[in-house]
Design a protein around this motif. Structure first.
Motif, PDB file in Angstrom:
ATOM      1  N   TYR A 171      22.153 -29.104   3.646  1.00  0.00           N
ATOM      2  CA  TYR A 171      21.821 -28.406   4.889  1.00  0.00           C
ATOM      3  C   TYR A 171      22.384 -29.195   6.057  1.00  0.00           C
ATOM      4  O   TYR A 171      22.013 -30.350   6.299  1.00  0.00           O
ATOM      5  CB  TYR A 171      20.305 -28.266   5.003  1.00  0.00           C
ATOM      6  N   VAL A 172      23.293 -28.595   6.788  1.00  0.00           N
ATOM      7  CA  VAL A 172      24.067 -29.306   7.800  1.00  0.00           C
ATOM      8  C   VAL A 172      23.206 -29.972   8.871  1.00  0.00           C
ATOM      9  O   VAL A 172      23.452 -31.131   9.226  1.00  0.00           O
ATOM     10  CB  VAL A 172      25.127 -28.364   8.417  1.00  0.00           C
ATOM     11  N   PRO A 173      22.201 -29.318   9.451  1.00  0.00           N
ATOM     12  CA  PRO A 173      21.401 -30.023  10.467  1.00  0.00           C
ATOM     13  C   PRO A 173      20.778 -31.316   9.941  1.00  0.00           C
ATOM     14  O   PRO A 173      20.737 -32.326  10.654  1.00  0.00           O
ATOM     15  CB  PRO A 173      20.330 -28.989  10.846  1.00  0.00           C
ATOM     16  N   GLN A 174      20.295 -31.315   8.701  1.00  0.00           N
ATOM     17  CA  GLN A 174      19.721 -32.535   8.131  1.00  0.00           C
ATOM     18  C   GLN A 174      20.802 -33.564   7.831  1.00  0.00           C
ATOM     19  O   GLN A 174      20.597 -34.771   8.014  1.00  0.00           O
ATOM     20  CB  GLN A 174      18.938 -32.201   6.866  1.00  0.00           C
ATOM     21  N   ALA A 223      23.230 -38.746   9.006  1.00  0.00           N
ATOM     22  CA  ALA A 223      24.499 -39.452   9.175  1.00  0.00           C
ATOM     23  C   ALA A 223      24.544 -40.222  10.490  1.00  0.00           C
ATOM     24  O   ALA A 223      25.056 -41.348  10.543  1.00  0.00           O
ATOM     25  CB  ALA A 223      25.660 -38.457   9.096  1.00  0.00           C
ATOM     26  N   VAL A 224      24.014 -39.637  11.550  1.00  0.00           N
ATOM     27  CA  VAL A 224      23.989 -40.350  12.830  1.00  0.00           C
ATOM     28  C   VAL A 224      23.094 -41.580  12.737  1.00  0.00           C
ATOM     29  O   VAL A 224      23.434 -42.655  13.254  1.00  0.00           O
ATOM     30  CB  VAL A 224      23.534 -39.418  13.972  1.00  0.00           C
ATOM     31  N   ASP A 225      21.938 -41.453  12.068  1.00  0.00           N
ATOM     32  CA  ASP A 225      21.073 -42.621  11.887  1.00  0.00           C
ATOM     33  C   ASP A 225      21.811 -43.736  11.152  1.00  0.00           C
ATOM     34  O   ASP A 225      21.722 -44.915  11.530  1.00  0.00           O
ATOM     35  CB  ASP A 225      19.817 -42.241  11.107  1.00  0.00           C
ATOM     36  N   LEU A 226      22.531 -43.395  10.082  1.00  0.00           N
ATOM     37  CA  LEU A 226      23.269 -44.411   9.332  1.00  0.00           C
ATOM     38  C   LEU A 226      24.363 -45.039  10.183  1.00  0.00           C
ATOM     39  O   LEU A 226      24.613 -46.248  10.114  1.00  0.00           O
ATOM     40  CB  LEU A 226      23.872 -43.790   8.074  1.00  0.00           C
ATOM     41  N   THR A 249      27.828 -49.111   5.995  1.00  0.00           N
ATOM     42  CA  THR A 249      29.236 -49.064   5.592  1.00  0.00           C
ATOM     43  C   THR A 249      29.342 -48.675   4.126  1.00  0.00           C
ATOM     44  O   THR A 249      28.350 -48.619   3.396  1.00  0.00           O
ATOM     45  CB  THR A 249      29.925 -50.422   5.807  1.00  0.00           C
ATOM     46  N   GLY A 250      30.588 -48.423   3.700  1.00  0.00           N
ATOM     47  CA  GLY A 250      30.839 -48.074   2.304  1.00  0.00           C
ATOM     48  C   GLY A 250      30.629 -46.602   2.044  1.00  0.00           C
ATOM     49  O   GLY A 250      30.607 -45.774   2.955  1.00  0.00           O
ATOM     50  N   LEU A 251      30.480 -46.261   0.765  1.00  0.00           N
ATOM     51  CA  LEU A 251      30.266 -44.877   0.345  1.00  0.00           C
ATOM     52  C   LEU A 251      28.773 -44.553   0.318  1.00  0.00           C
ATOM     53  O   LEU A 251      27.951 -45.380  -0.079  1.00  0.00           O
ATOM     54  CB  LEU A 251      30.853 -44.645  -1.044  1.00  0.00           C
ATOM     55  N   TRP A 252      28.449 -43.329   0.706  1.00  0.00           N
ATOM     56  CA  TRP A 252      27.048 -42.907   0.738  1.00  0.00           C
ATOM     57  C   TRP A 252      26.988 -41.411   0.422  1.00  0.00           C
ATOM     58  O   TRP A 252      27.711 -40.621   1.027  1.00  0.00           O
ATOM     59  CB  TRP A 252      26.454 -43.155   2.118  1.00  0.00           C
ATOM     60  N   HIS A 253      26.151 -41.028  -0.522  1.00  0.00           N
ATOM     61  CA  HIS A 253      25.961 -39.614  -0.844  1.00  0.00           C
ATOM     62  C   HIS A 253      24.804 -39.050  -0.025  1.00  0.00           C
ATOM     63  O   HIS A 253      23.687 -39.592  -0.059  1.00  0.00           O
ATOM     64  CB  HIS A 253      25.659 -39.434  -2.331  1.00  0.00           C
ATOM     65  N   LEU A 254      25.057 -37.976   0.691  1.00  0.00           N
ATOM     66  CA  LEU A 254      24.017 -37.277   1.438  1.00  0.00           C
ATOM     67  C   LEU A 254      24.026 -35.812   1.034  1.00  0.00           C
ATOM     68  O   LEU A 254      25.033 -35.112   1.201  1.00  0.00           O
ATOM     69  CB  LEU A 254      24.246 -37.389   2.946  1.00  0.00           C
ATOM     70  N   SER A 255      22.922 -35.358   0.500  1.00  0.00           N
ATOM     71  CA  SER A 255      22.753 -33.952   0.120  1.00  0.00           C
ATOM     72  C   SER A 255      21.264 -33.687   0.047  1.00  0.00           C
ATOM     73  O   SER A 255      20.446 -34.590   0.244  1.00  0.00           O
ATOM     74  CB  SER A 255      23.407 -33.663  -1.238  1.00  0.00           C
ATOM     75  N   ASN A 256      20.894 -32.453  -0.264  1.00  0.00           N
ATOM     76  CA  ASN A 256      19.472 -32.155  -0.426  1.00  0.00           C
ATOM     77  C   ASN A 256      18.972 -32.494  -1.828  1.00  0.00           C
ATOM     78  O   ASN A 256      17.818 -32.208  -2.164  1.00  0.00           O
ATOM     79  CB  ASN A 256      19.162 -30.713  -0.069  1.00  0.00           C
ATOM     80  N   GLY A 257      19.835 -33.103  -2.627  1.00  0.00           N
ATOM     81  CA  GLY A 257      19.389 -33.799  -3.825  1.00  0.00           C
ATOM     82  C   GLY A 257      19.014 -32.964  -5.017  1.00  0.00           C
ATOM     83  O   GLY A 257      18.430 -33.488  -5.964  1.00  0.00           O
ATOM     84  N   GLU A 258      19.334 -31.675  -5.025  1.00  0.00           N
ATOM     85  CA  GLU A 258      18.946 -30.834  -6.150  1.00  0.00           C
ATOM     86  C   GLU A 258      20.161 -30.076  -6.683  1.00  0.00           C
ATOM     87  O   GLU A 258      20.536 -29.039  -6.146  1.00  0.00           O
ATOM     88  CB  GLU A 258      17.856 -29.840  -5.749  1.00  0.00           C
TER      89      GLU A 258
END
Length: 733
Positions: A628-631, A636-639, A645-654
């Motif tokens: 979900y783009v708003p989340q 991403a801004v918080d990070l 730094t480095g690679l990070w996976h961001l998704s709704n996890g399902e």
């Protein structure tokens, strides 16, 4: 020569509440994982804390047999704090009611805690700072007036009894401690806010503003027959106990002030102006009870106000003993910085502010439900959502505040509580206030590349809400295919960070235009990341689940090897490789965007088809992880602010199939899910090969949140905005 008080000390504190409800005990130390991580204390030491509020809680140490306390956990941790040179401020009860054999209304509560305090002092005679009970007045309200916590009473008599029992417990506990260590200090904490009201409710506000001092007033021995609360409490049969307290008080050595953005309240008899959730009353009048910050203009003075009020009342050293704001990262920074500045300003005026405490070092759990049921996790100075604590931007800020070090650019902007959008109800003037002078400071901008895309627009919208100054560029302003121009553009804009939301997004077209896709997604992106790294500018770029081949049965994590099967995936994999060795670069992998503000994504296509009474076909054997783009943007801004730094996976996890995703959307929107037609193989119009299963998981943090909740929000916002949507073949991404 003018006397100069010692410098303000930097204290820390772990959220350590052990509170009881009908469902049992909730232990924050276990929820945060701190119970099992001695190494946390070394991380705290690196920030430079001189003291830490630390739990030796009655419920944890002596829960079963008061004659056989288990000190093993406390021994190890207090010993390590001593080795690190950090002074422990020991707490014995933190929003609790003691072991199961007692409670706040039990006559045995006070002597029981005093016995335990004596045992603790004998065990640790070197400890000279104690908070036997944290926030006794607040705990009495939540446990005996509002009924949220055990023993779940809801009457005023029970409230005063719970408070008196805690005050007696504190007095007797300090007597027991001082028999072992006569120089031991009492640092007494409580939440301190102020109640404002319409004229019709002035009497209720006056009572609230008297009651807020009751715990401290009792300990200072001020509640005598001349105190305005004496007769009221005596009317509940407490006169004899009041006299005993007044005859043998236990004045705090330090008044510990806690204050949150919800601490100041506003009472309004005009119920029609407020949602039903705020409605309440006192038995004589009905009124809305809401946060004063949402009504008063100018806003309440915050810590600056309560510091001065506490000093004027007690003329005793003041410590700010909890500083925490459960919000986005820049707002957390702003609250901490504003609090430190308020303490420093008060000290310059002669107020003896001795310390400021970074609270919730490891974050907190379930305060959004008032600890009555499982709730949300709020990050603190460290983020423990992935297990091991990860320092957030707050760690660097707190480390630097006593040193007057340069602050994060965003810490210098106005927090939401200082901006007009804080007002949710018809505003009223704050009594006795003058308008606050707006700061003329403007932080360096955040540079966002990609003004025409969904992601770039989403970042710009989020920055507007979060008061983050930004520059949104298009290709004419910053062309990633002209890498020779990038250094000059960065020098001209001078951003503190760059978000690259530009690039090639048409997965199927990339099969025939591979070189163009590679230039946009790899060559240009790497050049921009390198130019940022060379100038110590933080960089955030985006990659895709399509860097993976789909052979793995379980969801992919950040360390899994890539094996793209199409041109788009190869361009993203090349970008990742080209950025891997660069400093200050964060690459977020994500998948299957959906946003209520983009008519061209898969979720919008589903709604468009169902609204037109047409069935919708979607693959059932292609697994993805919707995002979900708003989340995504918020996280991403918080990070980026944290300097991750480095690679990070961001998704709704399902992970789920496209067909299952479509059915979830249909159900949430009130459509018959049987109108979704699962198909095998590729969706119509797909030319690029897709991996069969590319679920995303993360080893670095937590998913963005519940997918069902995200879908519900997507559907609600779409319905409210009535955005026209047109399906595209590229909607599957």
């Amino acid at each position: 020569m003018r006397y100069r008080m010692p410098q303000i000390e930097l204290w820390g504190g772990v959220e350590c509440t052990v509170n009881r409800t009908r469902d049992g005990y909730l232990d924050q130390t276990r929820l945060s994982g701190h119970h099992d991580r001695l190494s946390d204390l070394d991380r705290f030491a690196e920030i430079g804390f001189q003291a830490i509020r630390y739990p030796v809680l009655w419920e944890r140490v002596a829960s079963d047999d008061p004659a056989r306390p288990d000190w093993r956990w406390s021994d190890e941790r207090l010993g390590r704090l001593r080795e690190l040179g950090i002074r422990p401020i020991v707490g014995l009860v933190h929003h609790g009611s003691g072991p199961a054999r007692t409670n706040l209304l039990d006559p045995g509560f006070a002597p029981g805690l005093a016995h335990f305090a004596g045992q603790a002092a004998e065990r640790y005679p070197w400890i000279d700072a104690w908070t036997p009970i944290n926030e006794p007045l607040t705990t009495a309200r939540f446990s005996a007036l509002y009924g949220h916590w055990y023993p779940h009473a809801q009457d005023e008599g029970a409230f005063w009894l719970a408070l008196i029992n805690q005050v007696d417990a504190t007095r007797l506990a300090m007597q027991a401690v001082r028999r072992i260590n006569p120089s031991a200090q009492l640092i007494q904490t409580d939440d301190l806010g102020r109640t404002y009201a319409t004229t019709r409710l002035a009497e209720q506000a006056a009572f609230d503003n008297l009651r807020r001092w009751a715990g401290w007033d009792l300990l200072f021995g001020r509640v005598t027959r001349h105190h305005p609360l004496w007769e009221r409490l005596a009317g509940f049969g407490l006169e004899e106990r009041l006299q005993r307290i007044a005859d043998a008080p236990s004045p705090p050595d330090i008044v510990g002030v806690n204050h949150y953005l919800t601490s100041d309240r506003f009472l309004d008899h005009r119920l029609q102006l407020y949602p039903a959730s705020t409605h309440g009353g006192n038995g004589r009048a009905r009124y809305a009870d809401t946060e004063a910050i949402r009504v008063l203009d100018p806003p309440p003075a915050g810590f600056a106000g309560v510091i001065r009020e506490a000093w004027q009342r007690y003329r005793t050293p003041i410590a700010i003993t909890e500083v925490h704001n459960g919000c986005t990262r820049e707002e957390q920074l702003r609250w901490a910085a504003e609090t430190w500045d308020a303490a420093s300003a008060a000290r310059e005026e002669g107020v003896d502010v001795c310390a400021v405490t970074a609270w919730s070092l490891l974050g907190s759990h379930s305060w959004d439900t008032l600890l009555t049921s499982p709730g949300s996790y709020e990050t603190g100075v460290f983020d423990v959502s992935a297990g091991a604590p990860r320092p957030t931007a707050l760690a660097e800020l707190w480390r630097g505040l006593p040193l007057d070090a340069p602050r994060h650019p965003l810490a210098q902007e106005a927090g939401w509580w200082r901006r007009p959008q804080r007002l949710l109800h018809p505003p009223l003037p704050r009594p006795g206030s003058a308008p606050r002078q707006a700061s003329s400071h403007r932080a360096p901008p955040l540079l966002i590349c990609g003004s025409t895309g969904t992601l770039g627009q989403a970042f710009a919208a989020a920055c507007s809400v979060r008061n983050i100054h930004y520059v949104l560029t298009d290709r004419a302003m910053l062309d990633l295919e002209r890498p020779q121009d990038l250094p000059d553009r960065l020098e001209a804009i001078a951003p503190w960070a760059v978000i690259n939301a530009a690039g090639w997004v048409r997965v199927d077209d990339a099969e025939e235009a591979g070189e163009a896709c590679f230039r946009a997604n790899a060559t240009g992106a790497i050049a921009l990341a390198r130019a940022c790294s060379d100038r110590a500018i933080h960089y955030l770029g985006f990659s895709s689940d399509l860097v993976f081949g789909g052979e793995k049965k379980d969801p992919y994590i950040e360390s899994d090897p890539v094996a793209p099967c199409n041109a788009y995936g190869r361009s993203k994999a090349a970008m990742e490789a080209g950025c891997a060795a660069l400093d200050k670069v964060l690459i977020v992998r994500t998948a299957a965007f959906f946003s209520p503000h983009d008519p061209h994504n898969f979720a919008s296509a589903v709604l468009k088809s169902l609204a037109a009474n047409r069935p919708f076909s979607a693959p059932r054997d292609q697994l993805v992880t919707p995002t979900y783009v708003p989340q995504l943007v918020e996280a991403a801004v918080d990070l980026l602010i944290d300097g991750a730094t480095g690679l990070w996976h961001l998704s709704n996890g399902e992970p789920l199939s496209w067909a299952d995703f479509a059915e979830r959307i249909a159900v949430s929107a009130g459509y018959d899910p049987r109108r979704i037609e699962p198909i095998s193989g590729s969706a119509p119009g797909w030319r690029a090969p897709r991996p069969a299963s590319v679920g995303l998981a993360t080893s670095r943090g937590r998913p963005l949140g519940s997918l069902d909740a995200a879908i519900a929000q997507f559907v609600a916002v779409r319905a409210a905005s009535d955005v026209a949507c047109t399906p595209r073949l590229s909607a599957f991404g």
